[in-house]
Scaffold this motif. Structure first.
Motif, PDB file in Angstrom:
ATOM      1  N   PRO A 157      -9.867  -1.510  -6.023  1.00 10.25           N
ATOM      2  CA  PRO A 157     -10.626  -1.287  -7.251  1.00 10.25           C
ATOM      3  C   PRO A 157     -10.435   0.094  -7.878  1.00 10.25           C
ATOM      4  CG  PRO A 157     -12.028  -0.860  -5.360  1.00 10.25           C
ATOM      5  CD  PRO A 157     -10.659  -1.161  -4.821  1.00 10.25           C
ATOM      6  N   ALA A 158      -9.225   0.608  -7.934  1.00 11.40           N
ATOM      7  CA  ALA A 158      -8.988   1.881  -8.605  1.00 11.40           C
ATOM      8  C   ALA A 158      -9.459   1.805 -10.055  1.00 11.40           C
ATOM      9  CB  ALA A 158      -7.504   2.222  -8.562  1.00 11.40           C
ATOM     10  N   SER A 159      -9.947   2.911 -10.566  1.00 13.46           N
ATOM     11  CA  SER A 159     -10.515   2.927 -11.911  1.00 13.46           C
ATOM     12  C   SER A 159      -9.440   3.118 -12.974  1.00 13.46           C
ATOM     13  CB  SER A 159     -11.541   4.072 -12.031  1.00 13.46           C
ATOM     14  OG  SER A 159     -12.588   3.889 -11.105  1.00 13.46           O
ATOM     15  N   ARG A 206      -7.596 -11.914  -5.207  1.00 10.08           N
ATOM     16  CA  ARG A 206      -8.128 -10.691  -4.615  1.00 10.08           C
ATOM     17  C   ARG A 206      -8.608 -10.984  -3.202  1.00 10.08           C
ATOM     18  NH1 ARG A 206     -12.319  -7.761  -8.389  1.00 10.08           N
ATOM     19  NH2 ARG A 206     -12.142  -6.290  -6.705  1.00 10.08           N
ATOM     20  N   GLU A 207      -8.297 -10.076  -2.306  1.00  7.31           N
ATOM     21  CA  GLU A 207      -8.676 -10.258  -0.903  1.00  7.31           C
ATOM     22  C   GLU A 207      -9.467  -9.042  -0.469  1.00  7.31           C
ATOM     23  OE1 GLU A 207      -6.908 -12.468   1.553  1.00  7.31           O
ATOM     24  OE2 GLU A 207      -5.555 -13.505   0.197  1.00  7.31           O
ATOM     25  N   PHE A 238       0.819  -1.220   0.000  1.00  5.33           N
ATOM     26  CA  PHE A 238       0.000   0.000   0.000  1.00  5.33           C
ATOM     27  C   PHE A 238       0.850   1.267   0.000  1.00  5.33           C
ATOM     28  CE2 PHE A 238      -3.658  -2.678   1.051  1.00  5.33           C
ATOM     29  CZ  PHE A 238      -4.612  -2.090   0.233  1.00  5.33           C
ATOM     30  N   LEU A 239       1.992   1.248   0.699  1.00  3.99           N
ATOM     31  CA  LEU A 239       2.849   2.433   0.679  1.00  3.99           C
ATOM     32  C   LEU A 239       3.478   2.650  -0.693  1.00  3.99           C
ATOM     33  CD1 LEU A 239       4.608   2.152   4.152  1.00  3.99           C
ATOM     34  CD2 LEU A 239       2.911   3.858   3.452  1.00  3.99           C
ATOM     35  N   HIS A 240       3.855   1.567  -1.372  1.00  2.00           N
ATOM     36  CA  HIS A 240       4.520   1.698  -2.662  1.00  2.00           C
ATOM     37  C   HIS A 240       3.547   1.752  -3.831  1.00  2.00           C
ATOM     38  CE1 HIS A 240       8.172  -0.439  -0.632  1.00  2.00           C
ATOM     39  NE2 HIS A 240       8.166   0.854  -0.382  1.00  2.00           N
ATOM     40  N   TYR A 241       2.448   1.001  -3.741  1.00  2.00           N
ATOM     41  CA  TYR A 241       1.569   0.821  -4.903  1.00  2.00           C
ATOM     42  C   TYR A 241       0.099   1.072  -4.603  1.00  2.00           C
ATOM     43  CZ  TYR A 241       5.693  -1.537  -6.792  1.00  2.00           C
ATOM     44  OH  TYR A 241       6.960  -1.835  -7.230  1.00  2.00           O
ATOM     45  N   GLY A 242      -0.172   1.780  -3.517  1.00  2.00           N
ATOM     46  CA  GLY A 242      -1.568   2.037  -3.169  1.00  2.00           C
ATOM     47  C   GLY A 242      -2.347   2.735  -4.267  1.00  2.00           C
ATOM     48  N   CYS A 243      -1.650   3.526  -5.077  1.00  2.00           N
ATOM     49  CA  CYS A 243      -2.311   4.231  -6.179  1.00  2.00           C
ATOM     50  C   CYS A 243      -2.828   3.263  -7.236  1.00  2.00           C
ATOM     51  CB  CYS A 243      -1.341   5.207  -6.839  1.00  2.00           C
ATOM     52  SG  CYS A 243       0.097   4.398  -7.622  1.00  2.00           S
ATOM     53  N   CYS A 244      -2.270   2.063  -7.260  1.00  2.00           N
ATOM     54  CA  CYS A 244      -2.552   1.125  -8.346  1.00  2.00           C
ATOM     55  C   CYS A 244      -3.111  -0.195  -7.837  1.00  2.00           C
ATOM     56  CB  CYS A 244      -1.280   0.882  -9.155  1.00  2.00           C
ATOM     57  SG  CYS A 244      -0.548   2.398  -9.798  1.00  2.00           S
ATOM     58  N   MET A 245      -3.802  -0.127  -6.716  1.00  2.00           N
ATOM     59  CA  MET A 245      -4.455  -1.311  -6.154  1.00  2.00           C
ATOM     60  C   MET A 245      -5.933  -1.289  -6.520  1.00  2.00           C
ATOM     61  SD  MET A 245      -2.250  -3.119  -4.210  1.00  2.00           S
ATOM     62  CE  MET A 245      -3.153  -3.843  -2.852  1.00  2.00           C
ATOM     63  N   PRO A 276      -6.758   6.042   3.197  1.00  2.00           N
ATOM     64  CA  PRO A 276      -7.969   5.951   2.357  1.00  2.00           C
ATOM     65  C   PRO A 276      -7.855   4.881   1.269  1.00  2.00           C
ATOM     66  CG  PRO A 276      -7.358   8.242   2.699  1.00  2.00           C
ATOM     67  CD  PRO A 276      -6.225   7.414   3.220  1.00  2.00           C
ATOM     68  N   LYS A 277      -6.641   4.591   0.818  1.00  2.00           N
ATOM     69  CA  LYS A 277      -6.467   3.574  -0.212  1.00  2.00           C
ATOM     70  C   LYS A 277      -6.761   2.185   0.349  1.00  2.00           C
ATOM     71  CE  LYS A 277      -3.030   6.517  -2.426  1.00  2.00           C
ATOM     72  NZ  LYS A 277      -1.596   6.796  -2.632  1.00  2.00           N
ATOM     73  N   ILE A 278      -6.435   1.967   1.619  1.00  2.00           N
ATOM     74  CA  ILE A 278      -6.762   0.697   2.263  1.00  2.00           C
ATOM     75  C   ILE A 278      -8.278   0.550   2.372  1.00  2.00           C
ATOM     76  CG2 ILE A 278      -6.567  -0.627   4.402  1.00  2.00           C
ATOM     77  CD1 ILE A 278      -3.829   0.623   4.821  1.00  2.00           C
ATOM     78  N   ARG A 279      -8.945   1.624   2.741  1.00  2.00           N
ATOM     79  CA  ARG A 279     -10.406   1.577   2.851  1.00  2.00           C
ATOM     80  C   ARG A 279     -11.046   1.365   1.482  1.00  2.00           C
ATOM     81  NH1 ARG A 279      -9.101   6.080   6.365  1.00  2.00           N
ATOM     82  NH2 ARG A 279      -9.272   5.417   8.541  1.00  2.00           N
ATOM     83  N   ARG A 280     -10.529   2.033   0.479  1.00  2.00           N
ATOM     84  CA  ARG A 280     -11.069   1.890  -0.877  1.00  2.00           C
ATOM     85  C   ARG A 280     -10.927   0.462  -1.385  1.00  2.00           C
ATOM     86  NH1 ARG A 280      -7.529   4.771  -5.061  1.00  2.00           N
ATOM     87  NH2 ARG A 280      -6.425   2.794  -4.829  1.00  2.00           N
ATOM     88  N   ALA A 281      -9.856  -0.212  -0.982  1.00  2.00           N
ATOM     89  CA  ALA A 281      -9.621  -1.588  -1.420  1.00  2.00           C
ATOM     90  C   ALA A 281     -10.473  -2.598  -0.667  1.00  2.00           C
ATOM     91  CB  ALA A 281      -8.148  -1.936  -1.250  1.00  2.00           C
TER      92      ALA A 281
END
Length: 332
Positions: free
Chosen positions: A138-140, A328-329, A129-136, A252-257
């Motif tokens: 369900p990002a569009s 996917r988890e 998440f720290l390195h790739y949270g932008c690209c996890m 927020p990226k963890i929550r979005r995932a």
């Protein structure tokens, strides 16, 4: 599309990644370029590489700096699109097809969706998440400002146009992406392409990797942007705020995932154990420059199996990631 992968050792270090590349639906449109100390030391049998359109080995002697090895490999590629692969990253079968199709458009760089290949520890989840949270997920899918470093497919001519300065940019791809966007080029996040990434899970390695990565980033960023002494000092002074800023962006990226219930708050100590040394490294980079950071950081990037727990190592060896819809988890 040319796929470039570096090994400082022998073929065994990249065999699992190559197997996943050979399982691509578009494997007959792939040129595999392996950068290695020597063909003899690599020890790859041509029979294991015959699934590809073509393949070649680039001999560079001892591999110490990842970016320098990539530069040598890039010059040997022939396809209009070049994708970088890693020994600890395993693409799903439609990865190459999706990247090739998207590159038919205007995009200078296209990046895949990242999945966790060793999800058993909080350190692994902190890392991805720290390195790739932008690209996890369900990002569009769509135009992007950030893409997953070391796993991006670029238009080859745009890279080669940067000349010798590209070597320094490949060491810190975030700066390369920023410069591409500043020149009017567009980036794309492609959710039809998935790849499973192995994170560092040994605590000592996690802390060291974070520090040297931070120093490398800070030094290259300040040098490329030609910061004055006063601006460097300003960023050094603001360094203690870096972990808080990054943590605020990551949660927020963890929550979005859909992983908040599973990971929070248990993942926070591992995040702090990475964020604090990374911030210290950044400050050192701003103040004192590169030092030995690139060599130290390359060590962790090229020999990942030395930096995971024994349980993770056995898991990675036993599991294949050929199922593009698997892995996917999410919270139930």
């Amino acid at each position: 599309m040319s796929v470039l992968i570096v090994t400082p050792d022998d073929y065994g270090a990249i065999r699992k990644t190559v197997r996943h590349l050979a399982a691509q639906t578009a494997r007959d449109r792939l040129e595999l370029v392996i950068v290695a100390p020597s063909r003899e030391r690599l020890g790859a049998a041509d029979s294991e590489l015959r699934e590809f359109h073509s393949h070649r080995v680039v001999e560079v002697g001892e591999v110490v700096l990842m970016a320098r090895a990539k530069m040598a490999g890039l010059r040997a590629t022939s396809a209009p699109v070049v994708a970088f692969a890693e020994d600890h990253c395993f693409p799903s079968p439609t990865w190459a097809e999706a990247l090739i199709e998207r590159h038919a458009g205007e995009w200078a760089a296209v990046g895949p969706a990242m999945r966790n290949a060793n999800p058993a520890t909080m350190t692994s989840w902190a890392g991805i998440f720290l390195h790739y949270g932008c690209c996890m997920e369900p990002a569009s899918a769509g135009r992007a400002e950030h893409l997953p470093w070391h796993n991006i497919a670029y238009k080859r001519d745009l890279l080669l146009a940067r000349g010798e300065e590209l070597r320094h940019l490949l060491a810190v791809e975030g700066v390369l992406l920023d410069e591409l966007r500043a020149r009017g080029h567009a980036l794309y996040f492609e959710t039809r392409a998935h790849t499973y990434h192995v994170q560092i899970t040994r605590l000592r390695s996690w802390v060291s990797h974070s520090f040297w990565g931070g120093r490398l980033f800070g030094a290259v960023r300040a040098r490329r942007q030609r910061w004055t002494v006063w601006r460097r000092l300003l960023y050094v002074g603001g360094g203690p705020l870096i972990p808080l800023v990054k943590l605020r962006r990551t949660l927020p990226k963890i929550r979005r995932a859909g992983l908040a219930r599973r990971l929070l708050p248990r993942v926070l100590p591992a995040m702090v154990a990475g964020l604090v040394p990374h911030a210290i490294g950044e400050m050192v980079g701003y103040a004192l420059g590169l030092g030995d950071a690139e060599r130290r950081y390359s060590y962790f990037e090229m020999r990942r199996t030395r930096h995971v727990t024994e349980t993770d190592r056995r898991h990675i060896e036993a599991v294949d990631f050929f199922d593009a819809d698997g892995g996917r988890e999410v919270d139930g």
